[in-house]
Design a protein around this motif. Sequence first.
Motif, PDB file in Angstrom:
ATOM      1  N   PRO A 122     -37.994  23.725  78.398  1.00 32.29           N
ATOM      2  CA  PRO A 122     -36.743  24.194  78.987  1.00 32.29           C
ATOM      3  C   PRO A 122     -36.192  23.172  79.980  1.00 32.29           C
ATOM      4  O   PRO A 122     -36.947  22.514  80.694  1.00 32.29           O
ATOM      5  CB  PRO A 122     -37.159  25.482  79.691  1.00 32.29           C
ATOM      6  N   VAL A 123     -34.876  23.054  80.025  1.00 33.49           N
ATOM      7  CA  VAL A 123     -34.201  22.218  81.013  1.00 33.49           C
ATOM      8  C   VAL A 123     -33.111  23.074  81.634  1.00 33.49           C
ATOM      9  O   VAL A 123     -32.416  23.792  80.923  1.00 33.49           O
ATOM     10  CB  VAL A 123     -33.564  20.981  80.356  1.00 33.49           C
ATOM     11  N   GLY A 124     -32.956  22.987  82.929  1.00 36.37           N
ATOM     12  CA  GLY A 124     -31.896  23.750  83.579  1.00 36.37           C
ATOM     13  C   GLY A 124     -32.397  25.091  84.044  1.00 36.37           C
ATOM     14  O   GLY A 124     -33.454  25.574  83.626  1.00 36.37           O
ATOM     15  N   PHE A 125     -31.632  25.706  84.936  1.00 34.59           N
ATOM     16  CA  PHE A 125     -32.104  26.862  85.681  1.00 34.59           C
ATOM     17  C   PHE A 125     -32.425  28.076  84.810  1.00 34.59           C
ATOM     18  O   PHE A 125     -33.537  28.602  84.833  1.00 34.59           O
ATOM     19  CB  PHE A 125     -31.067  27.245  86.745  1.00 34.59           C
ATOM     20  N   SER A 128     -35.271  27.785  82.182  1.00 33.96           N
ATOM     21  CA  SER A 128     -36.555  27.643  82.878  1.00 33.96           C
ATOM     22  C   SER A 128     -36.981  28.968  83.496  1.00 33.96           C
ATOM     23  O   SER A 128     -38.162  29.336  83.475  1.00 33.96           O
ATOM     24  CB  SER A 128     -36.457  26.589  83.981  1.00 33.96           C
ATOM     25  N   LEU A 129     -36.015  29.683  84.046  1.00 34.82           N
ATOM     26  CA  LEU A 129     -36.333  30.957  84.686  1.00 34.82           C
ATOM     27  C   LEU A 129     -36.875  31.945  83.665  1.00 34.82           C
ATOM     28  O   LEU A 129     -37.900  32.613  83.903  1.00 34.82           O
ATOM     29  CB  LEU A 129     -35.079  31.530  85.349  1.00 34.82           C
TER      30      LEU A 129
ATOM     31  N   PHE D 106     -40.160  25.540  88.941  1.00 35.61           N
ATOM     32  CA  PHE D 106     -40.533  25.804  87.548  1.00 35.61           C
ATOM     33  C   PHE D 106     -41.787  25.031  87.161  1.00 35.61           C
ATOM     34  O   PHE D 106     -42.613  25.515  86.400  1.00 35.61           O
ATOM     35  CB  PHE D 106     -39.368  25.496  86.601  1.00 35.61           C
ATOM     36  N   ARG D 119     -43.003  18.407  80.417  1.00 34.04           N
ATOM     37  CA  ARG D 119     -41.730  17.750  80.715  1.00 34.04           C
ATOM     38  C   ARG D 119     -41.741  17.336  82.180  1.00 34.04           C
ATOM     39  O   ARG D 119     -41.332  16.232  82.540  1.00 34.04           O
ATOM     40  CB  ARG D 119     -40.541  18.691  80.440  1.00 34.04           C
TER      41      ARG D 119
END
Lengths: 314, 314, 314, 314
Positions: A122-125, A128-129, D106, D119
């Motif tokens: 995952p990338v970004g808020f 990822s959350l 995260f 990552r």
Amino acid sequence: MAKTPNRFPRLKPREDSGFSSTATGRFINKNGSPNVKRTGLSNPLEKYSWYHTLLDLPSWKFILLLVLAYILANLFFALVYYMIGIEHLTGIDKSTPLNEFTDVFFFSSQTFTTVGYGRIAPVGFLASLVATFEAFLGLLGFAIATGLFYGRFSRPRAFLKFSKNALISPYKEGSALMFRLASYKNNSLTEAQVTLIAGITTPDSPTEFFTLTTELSRINSLTLNWTVVHKIDENSPFFGDIHDFIKSSEVEIFAQIRAFDEGFANTVVQRTSYTSEELVIGARFLPMFRPSANRQTTILELDKIDDIEKVNLS
Amino acid sequence: MAKTPNRFPRLKPREDSGFSSTATGRFINKNGSPNVKRTGLSNPLEKYSWYHTLLDLPSWKFILLLVLAYILANLFFALVYYMIGIEHLTGIDKSTPLNEFTDVFFFSSQTFTTVGYGRIAPVGFLASLVATFEAFLGLLGFAIATGLFYGRFSRPRAFLKFSKNALISPYKEGSALMFRLASYKNNSLTEAQVTLIAGITTPDSPTEFFTLTTELSRINSLTLNWTVVHKIDENSPFFGDIHDFIKSSEVEIFAQIRAFDEGFANTVVQRTSYTSEELVIGARFLPMFRPSANRQTTILELDKIDDIEKVNLS
Amino acid sequence: MAKTPNRFPRLKPREDSGFSSTATGRFINKNGSPNVKRTGLSNPLEKYSWYHTLLDLPSWKFILLLVLAYILANLFFALVYYMIGIEHLTGIDKSTPLNEFTDVFFFSSQTFTTVGYGRIAPVGFLASLVATFEAFLGLLGFAIATGLFYGRFSRPRAFLKFSKNALISPYKEGSALMFRLASYKNNSLTEAQVTLIAGITTPDSPTEFFTLTTELSRINSLTLNWTVVHKIDENSPFFGDIHDFIKSSEVEIFAQIRAFDEGFANTVVQRTSYTSEELVIGARFLPMFRPSANRQTTILELDKIDDIEKVNLS
Amino acid sequence: MAKTPNRFPRLKPREDSGFSSTATGRFINKNGSPNVKRTGLSNPLEKYSWYHTLLDLPSWKFILLLVLAYILANLFFALVYYMIGIEHLTGIDKSTPLNEFTDVFFFSSQTFTTVGYGRIAPVGFLASLVATFEAFLGLLGFAIATGLFYGRFSRPRAFLKFSKNALISPYKEGSALMFRLASYKNNSLTEAQVTLIAGITTPDSPTEFFTLTTELSRINSLTLNWTVVHKIDENSPFFGDIHDFIKSSEVEIFAQIRAFDEGFANTVVQRTSYTSEELVIGARFLPMFRPSANRQTTILELDKIDDIEKVNLS
């Protein structure tokens, strides 16, 4: 509870069976569970103890349930990631929409099981959350599964086989009601006890319950088979012409065995019941164990538990 | 069950031992398990409770079994990935077929344990699907292993050492059958009880079982050794000329100890048996505990549990 | 066991205490464990049940042990990888030998915990094989830790506080031996029972044990404090001049409380003992509960459990 | 304990209820917990058994607690990594300070759950060390959660519904105090027993406790409802003019049910109490089960447990 005093003048009915003289149908199912339905709870799920239910499921249903829960959880999270946008996951194969979705699904499963290869990450808020939450949920899910597996296989069970029929056999100078049982597994049962109750119903009177006395109500260790014997004498509700009796009454005999299992280190209980149709009048059990060829041990032949032969009642 | 009324005219045989007068060989093995084989189940595996079996395995066999299951599971999945095609795994070392296969195997193990480094990772539908399933299976496998480990080490056991022999010793004005036992671990046993049964067989009569009364059948706490004493008086089947008796009969003495263990917070049970060969006539036990040097505590010497000395029976 | 018939002519000593009249030192330590050492096992570790030992450890020692085991396991595996050669691990920081080693150590921990970031990953047969094995071991280790944690916090304990002293107090027309206890946690104890044994030793005779009768030996629920009362009458070994008695004899009073705890759904047991030095002659307990300000509940003041006042014995 | 000998001249008060005649307020709360507060522990947390507390929490509070603990642990470790310096983590999105922090958060969660996508991965000694420790802590945390989940759902509970009121109903030639209860889940309760105690307080005398005898104190199996009946005769403290009695006294009736649950294979206990306000004088229970339409089973209607009708007391 109406009494029929001229039917069993000598006997005191048992009031503490927990069954009611006005209940209907078989009292105890053959597998030992009570024949009762519950209604009237505002929340209909409340009548199930989900833990008892999951412990009672056959193994294949239990596994299937886990697999389904796993697939559904991953489909749900895949959908969530998809809605957040696949651009927030690295490494997704975007060649076709199907490939996109399956890659998102596999990312979800890699998160849920905490494998986390990282090829997709995952990338970004938001993504990822959700992943943070999914991994947490996955671990809790496996924590619950661990508990359920342990609950299932550590659940104390008696592993008893009962004879299909109860017999009325000749016994001493008279006759006796007999059935037999044996433990069919490599468990060690000690201090076994039997409780025997008869529920007797006639067309014109409600059910009455009687304790049936047994010749031995307790044995020290249940290593071979145990033939439970209820002598039919003047203290038995079956005293008199047994053929007449069975024709004119509905009978159900409840048997409950309690014992201490050393592997589980716990009390185990198993129940069964015999109805009129499962009573054989004038028969006796054939032996079900024999010496081994070298005479160093005893062989218990579990397939012979129902072997009986016809005999005349004196 | 044929009786030999002139042999033990004073005594009522015990009918509830759970053994049969026509069984063969030793009744209880030295380690306490019953000497019985089960046959006749349509599914021969049904006679094993796999949970009891896995709990009874020695530790090294149990660990070995887990390791083997792990290797076999990985070999199986490696084969599946290999058949799907190694082009669906990234990062495989393709220099030699062996390197290929071992890398697939290691990918499988990284999935099964959910390590998932990601150096090797699945690409494409089939390989990802299998990996999804393998990680799930791996976690369930470790869930089951967790339950088994807990089941094994939380299993209530009594940790008792019994003396190798039972003795016929002088006691009060006559003699007594004695054996002794002690807890050999740092567990706390309270409310210990003993049950003692003798099975007596002569060449011309089937086995009869007798309860042997003990001077103390229950002790409050089992902190030192416990010498169980069965006084040989007119209520004992051994009353009379003991040498004659042992020569003419096969004897087996079953001892069962039940106690409450405070660490397990559960009842624990341990059994043993003594046959004629394990009876020593005319001997007594030597003390097996002594004060510590500073007289502040008592030392229980477990290696002395079999220390006996010859004595004349009066 | 030599008797001193003229000392307690009216009383029958108790033979089933499990202690010996020739043991030395305090019988039961203040915390309830027996004051006995075991020797003579060929394998000295055999005298420890490691499960009982790990359950008895204070929490901080248990956690410390886990941390140490984790560090040692990782050091061991780091060494193995180092010996195999760091060229078989990708992504190692080779700037200094220390950096090399710490990176190998961290790779090991990432494998043992199955985090497996993949920044460092094994390449080649040997390193991969060891990693395969380490991840497996890690998971088993955490399976065992899971079982131990559960075993520790699900272990039934009574959570009772005993008064520091036992008192000889005025009671009815005479006097009584009293001590008190209370549950100090939010657990629910029902069907509480007390067993009270006195061990009495004089310079010229071995220890004799006596059951002390109590005014109530069982109470329905242990919600407030419980004052256990042994009335000193002609059936008590303490009958007569109590000052004289205590001066001339060594006394140890063993108290054992058993109860059913509803949270653990199990029997819980706690023991303590009072020696001569912990007996206060001529004192009584002060109340230790009072109504709440709004009189809607009762407040149990656990810090007052030792509050006593001096009184004259009649 | 002051006595009021002319009030219940025939009856012996029960001294072993575990309650005190000088306690204040309701003795047992409606949900069965005792109405007592504990004070005086030097460490105020000591009065909570955190295991009992976590087992007693409603499910949603328990889950919430786990989620909060997870978030707080991750916030704490995120802060630690942040302080160590984000340059020691690879792959951090450094576009804004918020992005930096969320990525660190995260990373922490990916470590705590052992997902470890890679990552983001730690580089350098300090960050790696903290990650090593966090993964360890995460696994221990989930080990504890596993134990708690198992402890919660394997906790033996009776799942009984009690009628809201206790009634004074006509019974045989006189009257009786009655209440009823039923198991509302698919569990199997056998060997159910009831204990009934009345606490009676008048303005001018302290509380006295009496055992109330019941027509059946034990039933073999709890499959339908059980109406517990205390006949009001000369052995009952309620004998005489019941209206007068209730007006002049505070009454609290404690009921405790113990039974053996076969699913949990354990004893289960449930309690409740009825105060004067919950007593209905002159009423009787209406039936709460009926045959099914096909008369093959019995239907237990749990919503009718409180169905009563007014009747005159003879």
